[in-house]
Design an enzyme around this catalytic site. Structure first.
Site, mmCIF file in Angstrom:
data_model
loop_
_atom_site.group_PDB
_atom_site.id
_atom_site.type_symbol
_atom_site.label_atom_id
_atom_site.label_comp_id
_atom_site.label_asym_id
_atom_site.label_seq_id
_atom_site.Cartn_x
_atom_site.Cartn_y
_atom_site.Cartn_z
ATOM 1 N N CYS A 167 3.265 7.591 0.364
ATOM 2 C CA CYS A 167 4.173 6.755 1.403
ATOM 3 C C CYS A 167 5.459 6.279 0.967
ATOM 4 O O CYS A 167 4.911 5.673 -0.417
ATOM 5 C CB CYS A 167 3.461 5.209 2.442
ATOM 6 S SG CYS A 167 4.200 4.714 3.414
ATOM 7 N N ASP A 176 -5.885 -1.794 6.456
ATOM 8 C CA ASP A 176 -4.841 -2.014 4.764
ATOM 9 C C ASP A 176 -4.809 -3.659 4.493
ATOM 10 O O ASP A 176 -5.885 -4.652 5.263
ATOM 11 C CB ASP A 176 -2.538 -2.399 5.455
ATOM 12 C CG ASP A 176 -2.181 -2.692 4.607
ATOM 13 O OD1 ASP A 176 -2.179 -2.825 3.589
ATOM 14 O OD2 ASP A 176 -0.480 -2.807 5.657
HETATM 15 O O1 LIG Z 1 5.558 0.293 2.678
HETATM 16 C C1 LIG Z 1 6.401 -0.026 3.281
HETATM 17 O O2 LIG Z 1 7.132 -0.242 2.771
HETATM 18 C C2 LIG Z 1 6.045 -0.229 4.932
HETATM 19 C C3 LIG Z 1 6.966 -0.956 5.603
HETATM 20 C C4 LIG Z 1 6.255 -1.558 6.654
HETATM 21 C C5 LIG Z 1 5.166 -1.181 7.180
HETATM 22 C C6 LIG Z 1 4.177 -0.071 6.527
HETATM 23 C C7 LIG Z 1 4.381 -0.181 4.867
HETATM 24 N N1 LIG Z 1 3.713 0.245 4.630
HETATM 25 C C8 LIG Z 1 2.389 1.003 4.574
HETATM 26 O O3 LIG Z 1 1.747 -0.017 3.994
HETATM 27 C C9 LIG Z 1 0.292 0.188 3.775
HETATM 28 C C10 LIG Z 1 -0.091 -0.216 2.107
HETATM 29 O O4 LIG Z 1 0.920 -0.039 1.203
HETATM 30 P P1 LIG Z 1 0.401 -0.623 -0.702
HETATM 31 O O5 LIG Z 1 0.002 0.856 -1.378
HETATM 32 O O6 LIG Z 1 -0.056 -1.699 -0.473
HETATM 33 O O7 LIG Z 1 2.393 -0.901 -1.310
HETATM 34 C C11 LIG Z 1 0.513 1.910 3.607
HETATM 35 O O8 LIG Z 1 -0.025 1.935 4.766
HETATM 36 C C12 LIG Z 1 2.079 1.612 3.621
HETATM 37 O O9 LIG Z 1 2.293 2.997 4.543
#
Ligand SMILES: O=C(O)c1ccccc1N[C@@H]1O[C@H](COP(=O)(O)O)[C@@H](O)[C@H]1O
Length: 207
Positions: free
Chosen positions: A6, A122
């Site tokens: 992502c 998450d």
């Molecule tokens: O990645 C981002 O900036 C974000 C912003 C707003 C909502 C979701 C976002 N990302 C998602 O968050 C989770 C966890 O990410 P991490 O690996 O803990 O950094 C993942 O599902 C991203 O798609």
């Protein structure tokens, strides 16, 4: 194991992630340091193979704006990472990934009937709704409560913990953003290492 990387913001990173085996790429259209425009996402997506999922990440965005961005960028899936309702999810024209912070099994059970093909678990919310790099206690999750859903595991995953996470939850897909970055920028070596770990066979499957 399927893997989503992502927060893709440029063509080279997107193509490298796919070359290393990513099944899905995420493009953030919410308040975030990873936010990009629909036009930039389109530029990246136009270079990607057809079979790769192109996931748009949104937080409490309007239906019209989501559909507008999805059409310009060429998204295949919508990730709802805010407090979107069941009716809202049903109103969208693409398959939905509903994201929720894991807050215990009672709350988790409520997601069973949410109209979305995928449920993304998450870690706790931080500065932003997601992408905060924070994990939760996987062993507390009763995944049986989400029978019939494709479960995506996210939140604080990285190359050192992804195997344990997979073995504990046995999700349909894992999703990572912060854990494959260095100084806030996607790191190709970390993406490659993450994909190798996530896609290596589970130890208990090897006889
Ligand atoms: O990645 C981002 O900036 C974000 C912003 C707003 C909502 C979701 C976002 N990302 C998602 O968050 C989770 C966890 O990410 P991490 O690996 O803990 O950094 C993942 O599902 C991203 O798609």
């Amino acid at each position: 194991m399927k893997v989503k990387i992502c927060g893709i913001m440029d063509v080279d990173t997107g193509l490298a992630a796919v070359e290393y085996g990513a099944d899905a790429l995420g493009f953030v259209f919410a308040k975030s340091k990873r936010r990009i425009t629909a036009e930039k996402a389109q530029e990246i997506i136009s270079e990607l193979p057809k079979e790769v999922y192109k996931v748009g990440v949104f937080v409490n965005e309007s239906q019209a704006e989501i559909e507008r961005i999805a059409a310009i960028a060429g998204l295949t899936h919508i990730q709802l990472h805010g407090e979107e309702s069941e009716n809202f999810s049903e109103s969208l024209s693409l398959p939905v990934i509903k994201a929720a912070s894991f807050e215990g099994n009672e709350k988790l059970a409520e997601l069973r009937d949410f109209p979305a093909e995928y449920i993304l678990l998450d870690g706790p919310k931080g500065k932003y709704h997601g992408g905060n790099g924070t994990a939760f206690t996987w062993s507390e999750v009763n995944t049986g409560l989400l029978e019939g859903k494709k479960v995506i595991l996210a939140g604080g995953l990285h190359q050192e913990n992804v195997e344990a996470a997979i073995n504990t939850i046995q999700p349909y897909m894992v999703d990572v953003s912060s854990g494959v970055e260095t100084d806030g920028v996607k790191d190709l070596a970390k993406i490659k290492a993450f994909l190798e770990k996530a896609k290596s066979e589970r130890k208990e499957d090897i006889i």
